[in-house]
Scaffold this motif. Sequence first.
Motif, mmCIF file in Angstrom:
data_model
loop_
_atom_site.group_PDB
_atom_site.id
_atom_site.type_symbol
_atom_site.label_atom_id
_atom_site.label_comp_id
_atom_site.label_asym_id
_atom_site.label_seq_id
_atom_site.Cartn_x
_atom_site.Cartn_y
_atom_site.Cartn_z
ATOM 1 N N PHE A 69 0.802 -1.216 0.000
ATOM 2 C CA PHE A 69 0.000 0.000 0.000
ATOM 3 C C PHE A 69 0.841 1.274 0.000
ATOM 4 O O PHE A 69 0.339 2.354 -0.301
ATOM 5 N N SER A 70 2.123 1.173 0.325
ATOM 6 C CA SER A 70 2.971 2.378 0.322
ATOM 7 C C SER A 70 3.426 2.755 -1.079
ATOM 8 O O SER A 70 3.968 3.849 -1.276
ATOM 9 N N LEU A 71 3.210 1.890 -2.066
ATOM 10 C CA LEU A 71 3.606 2.231 -3.434
ATOM 11 C C LEU A 71 2.710 3.339 -3.966
ATOM 12 O O LEU A 71 1.486 3.265 -3.874
ATOM 13 N N GLN A 72 3.309 4.357 -4.546
ATOM 14 C CA GLN A 72 2.566 5.512 -5.049
ATOM 15 C C GLN A 72 2.574 5.581 -6.581
ATOM 16 O O GLN A 72 2.087 6.557 -7.156
ATOM 17 N N ASP A 73 3.105 4.574 -7.243
ATOM 18 C CA ASP A 73 3.190 4.588 -8.700
ATOM 19 C C ASP A 73 1.788 4.673 -9.317
ATOM 20 O O ASP A 73 0.867 3.951 -8.905
ATOM 21 N N PRO A 74 1.597 5.501 -10.323
ATOM 22 C CA PRO A 74 0.257 5.687 -10.892
ATOM 23 C C PRO A 74 -0.303 4.457 -11.594
ATOM 24 O O PRO A 74 -1.516 4.385 -11.822
ATOM 25 N N ASN A 75 0.542 3.491 -11.944
ATOM 26 C CA ASN A 75 0.025 2.285 -12.602
ATOM 27 C C ASN A 75 -0.283 1.160 -11.619
ATOM 28 O O ASN A 75 -0.600 0.044 -12.029
ATOM 29 N N ILE A 76 -0.228 1.449 -10.317
ATOM 30 C CA ILE A 76 -0.499 0.439 -9.294
ATOM 31 C C ILE A 76 -1.783 0.801 -8.543
ATOM 32 O O ILE A 76 -1.918 1.910 -8.018
ATOM 33 N N PHE A 77 -2.740 -0.141 -8.488
ATOM 34 C CA PHE A 77 -4.013 0.062 -7.798
ATOM 35 C C PHE A 77 -4.204 -1.045 -6.771
ATOM 36 O O PHE A 77 -4.356 -2.225 -7.138
ATOM 37 N N ASN A 78 -4.167 -0.691 -5.489
ATOM 38 C CA ASN A 78 -4.372 -1.663 -4.415
ATOM 39 C C ASN A 78 -5.809 -1.607 -3.919
ATOM 40 O O ASN A 78 -6.319 -0.533 -3.585
ATOM 41 N N ILE A 79 -6.446 -2.773 -3.849
ATOM 42 C CA ILE A 79 -7.852 -2.872 -3.459
ATOM 43 C C ILE A 79 -7.965 -3.857 -2.304
ATOM 44 O O ILE A 79 -7.688 -5.057 -2.467
ATOM 45 N N ALA A 80 -8.321 -3.356 -1.127
ATOM 46 C CA ALA A 80 -8.522 -4.208 0.050
ATOM 47 C C ALA A 80 -9.966 -4.686 0.055
ATOM 48 O O ALA A 80 -10.905 -3.879 0.115
ATOM 49 N N VAL A 81 -10.155 -5.995 -0.029
ATOM 50 C CA VAL A 81 -11.483 -6.590 -0.164
ATOM 51 C C VAL A 81 -12.007 -7.023 1.204
ATOM 52 O O VAL A 81 -11.289 -7.650 1.988
ATOM 53 N N GLU A 82 -13.243 -6.696 1.463
ATOM 54 C CA GLU A 82 -13.886 -7.096 2.714
ATOM 55 C C GLU A 82 -14.245 -8.578 2.625
ATOM 56 O O GLU A 82 -15.337 -8.960 2.218
ATOM 57 N N GLY A 83 -13.290 -9.426 3.015
ATOM 58 C CA GLY A 83 -13.451 -10.868 2.931
ATOM 59 C C GLY A 83 -12.120 -11.554 3.137
ATOM 60 O O GLY A 83 -11.190 -10.964 3.700
ATOM 61 N N VAL A 84 -11.999 -12.797 2.664
ATOM 62 C CA VAL A 84 -10.770 -13.562 2.780
ATOM 63 C C VAL A 84 -10.140 -13.699 1.398
ATOM 64 O O VAL A 84 -10.720 -13.277 0.385
ATOM 65 N N PHE A 85 -8.955 -14.311 1.347
ATOM 66 C CA PHE A 85 -8.262 -14.444 0.071
ATOM 67 C C PHE A 85 -9.108 -15.161 -0.970
ATOM 68 O O PHE A 85 -9.119 -14.775 -2.149
ATOM 69 N N ASP A 86 -9.829 -16.196 -0.575
ATOM 70 C CA ASP A 86 -10.619 -16.951 -1.548
ATOM 71 C C ASP A 86 -11.678 -16.080 -2.213
ATOM 72 O O ASP A 86 -12.018 -16.290 -3.383
ATOM 73 N N ASP A 87 -12.209 -15.087 -1.496
ATOM 74 C CA ASP A 87 -13.141 -14.143 -2.114
ATOM 75 C C ASP A 87 -12.434 -13.333 -3.193
ATOM 76 O O ASP A 87 -12.992 -13.081 -4.274
ATOM 77 N N CYS A 88 -11.202 -12.928 -2.913
ATOM 78 C CA CYS A 88 -10.404 -12.197 -3.906
ATOM 79 C C CYS A 88 -10.138 -13.072 -5.131
ATOM 80 O O CYS A 88 -10.315 -12.647 -6.280
ATOM 81 N N GLN A 89 -9.715 -14.297 -4.884
ATOM 82 C CA GLN A 89 -9.387 -15.216 -5.965
ATOM 83 C C GLN A 89 -10.615 -15.534 -6.803
ATOM 84 O O GLN A 89 -10.542 -15.627 -8.033
ATOM 85 N N ASP A 90 -11.771 -15.679 -6.163
ATOM 86 C CA ASP A 90 -13.011 -15.947 -6.902
ATOM 87 C C ASP A 90 -13.349 -14.802 -7.845
ATOM 88 O O ASP A 90 -13.831 -15.022 -8.971
ATOM 89 N N MET A 91 -13.098 -13.564 -7.410
ATOM 90 C CA MET A 91 -13.386 -12.420 -8.286
ATOM 91 C C MET A 91 -12.435 -12.375 -9.471
ATOM 92 O O MET A 91 -12.836 -12.021 -10.584
ATOM 93 N N VAL A 92 -11.168 -12.728 -9.242
ATOM 94 C CA VAL A 92 -10.221 -12.778 -10.359
ATOM 95 C C VAL A 92 -10.690 -13.790 -11.400
ATOM 96 O O VAL A 92 -10.685 -13.523 -12.611
ATOM 97 N N LYS A 93 -11.137 -14.950 -10.943
ATOM 98 C CA LYS A 93 -11.612 -15.975 -11.876
ATOM 99 C C LYS A 93 -12.894 -15.538 -12.568
ATOM 100 O O LYS A 93 -13.090 -15.785 -13.766
ATOM 101 N N ALA A 94 -13.798 -14.888 -11.820
ATOM 102 C CA ALA A 94 -15.064 -14.439 -12.408
ATOM 103 C C ALA A 94 -14.818 -13.415 -13.511
ATOM 104 O O ALA A 94 -15.422 -13.476 -14.594
#
Length: 486
Positions: A190-215
């Motif tokens: 989250f400390s990276l300030q590069d304009p091509n980097i977007f960090n998104i903290a998801v309200e859930g667990v890793f599997d919720d994140c992974q499911d969205m990537v697959k979807a």
Amino acid sequence: MQYASTRGHTASQNFSEILLGGLAPDGGLYLPVSYPQISADELNIWRGLSYAQLAFEVLKKFATDIPEADLKSIVERTYTADVYCNVRKDEEAAQITPLRVLQEDHGGKLILQALSNGPTLAFKDMAMQLLGNLFEYTLARQHAELNIFGATSGDTGSAAEYAMRGKKGIRVFMLSPHRKMSAFQTAQMFSLQDPNIFNIAVEGVFDDCQDMVKAVSNDLEFKQRQKIGTVNSINWARVVAQVVYYIRGYLSATTSNDQKVSFTVPSGNFGNICAGHIARMMGVPIHKLVVATNENDVLDEFFRTGVYRVRKSAETWHTTSPSMDISKASNFERFIFDLLGGDSARVAALFRKVETEGGFDLSGKPGSDGDEFAKVARFGFESGKSVHTDRLQTIRHAEQKYGITIDTHTADGIKVALEHLEAGVPMIVLETALPAKFNETIREALERDAQRPAGFENIEALPQRFVVMPANVDQMKAYIASNTGL
């Protein structure tokens, strides 16, 4: 070299095409139509190569559509002492993945393979730095751009972002579970300030994140329009880059090709140890591949019983080895494809059942989905489990007996490795990360802070840039579209 999907999609694809594509159109994972083989003569020649030279020899078997001169240049630019001696500048570190013998007695030989001296202090750098250079090269050839959409449980995210920051034509959208990584891991991303980097903290667990990537990856129209790619271990290029350090580990631990070694690998998503499986399928004399899990033991359960049972978000433990807090091992499908003898129709049916019923059963018992579990031993797989008290005890044991400080995931690996030692067969534990990334647990185990490499002393105090979002695919698509301009 051509590639096909584990679920049967047969359109011929070359390395560069699947590099940018991620998932196959049918939702499966890419594998080569057949694994290239490594001869005994090649292994003998490779013993004298540098890490970069070895990586070139391995990768050219898979990336046959990239001119060899270009591939060699990419590899030589990636695997340098400047990149992989982030912590130490000595001769041993210049080997990129040096081995350290921890113990050797009548019970067996235990070795640690250092993989975490890269820019983000985790083994993910070994593949991700290569991926960044491959992406940039391929996009330049095609005059194209790529929006990387990935998920991390801790280390993949920072490794990907550090590898892609500033790369021309690349944006990174990285999902992570909100407040479920270590403070160091969170700050590193989250400390990276590069304009091509977007960090998104998801309200859930890793599997919720992974499911969205697959979807998102399975929405072919959106994927094509938004030029979506992935850096998770579903990306074949990342897995094959990891094959290299298994071969290096084998060559460094032996003196002749009639010797075998075993590997113990801390594992949650099955990507790292899948690379060991591929090395074994290519002919590297690997005796056992030991899966070490934490409290989230979906893989240990399968390798003990033949039952693959994914857990729901509420059943996924938040542990002190958080990069393994995964209950749906997305890379596992590649091994199941090989276990079923390449029967893509059955693979597709089994993983549809994972989505609808939460798992499958290959134990051969009445009512099961098959009896292939009996064949697992042929592939060398075994497993074990480590919990928080084991981690603390192993961290203390490593300091007292071996004189080293290890991180929590490597502790899981060493604990399980000690249970699977065999006389005459060296056991190599793959290091996962440096202990500074999990200082809270190091302090609990050793009553002191972990040593921090130069440049990371006050990383948690740096300004952080991220957004918090729910685990909602439609909202995620809208966020990606609003930040790409496509």
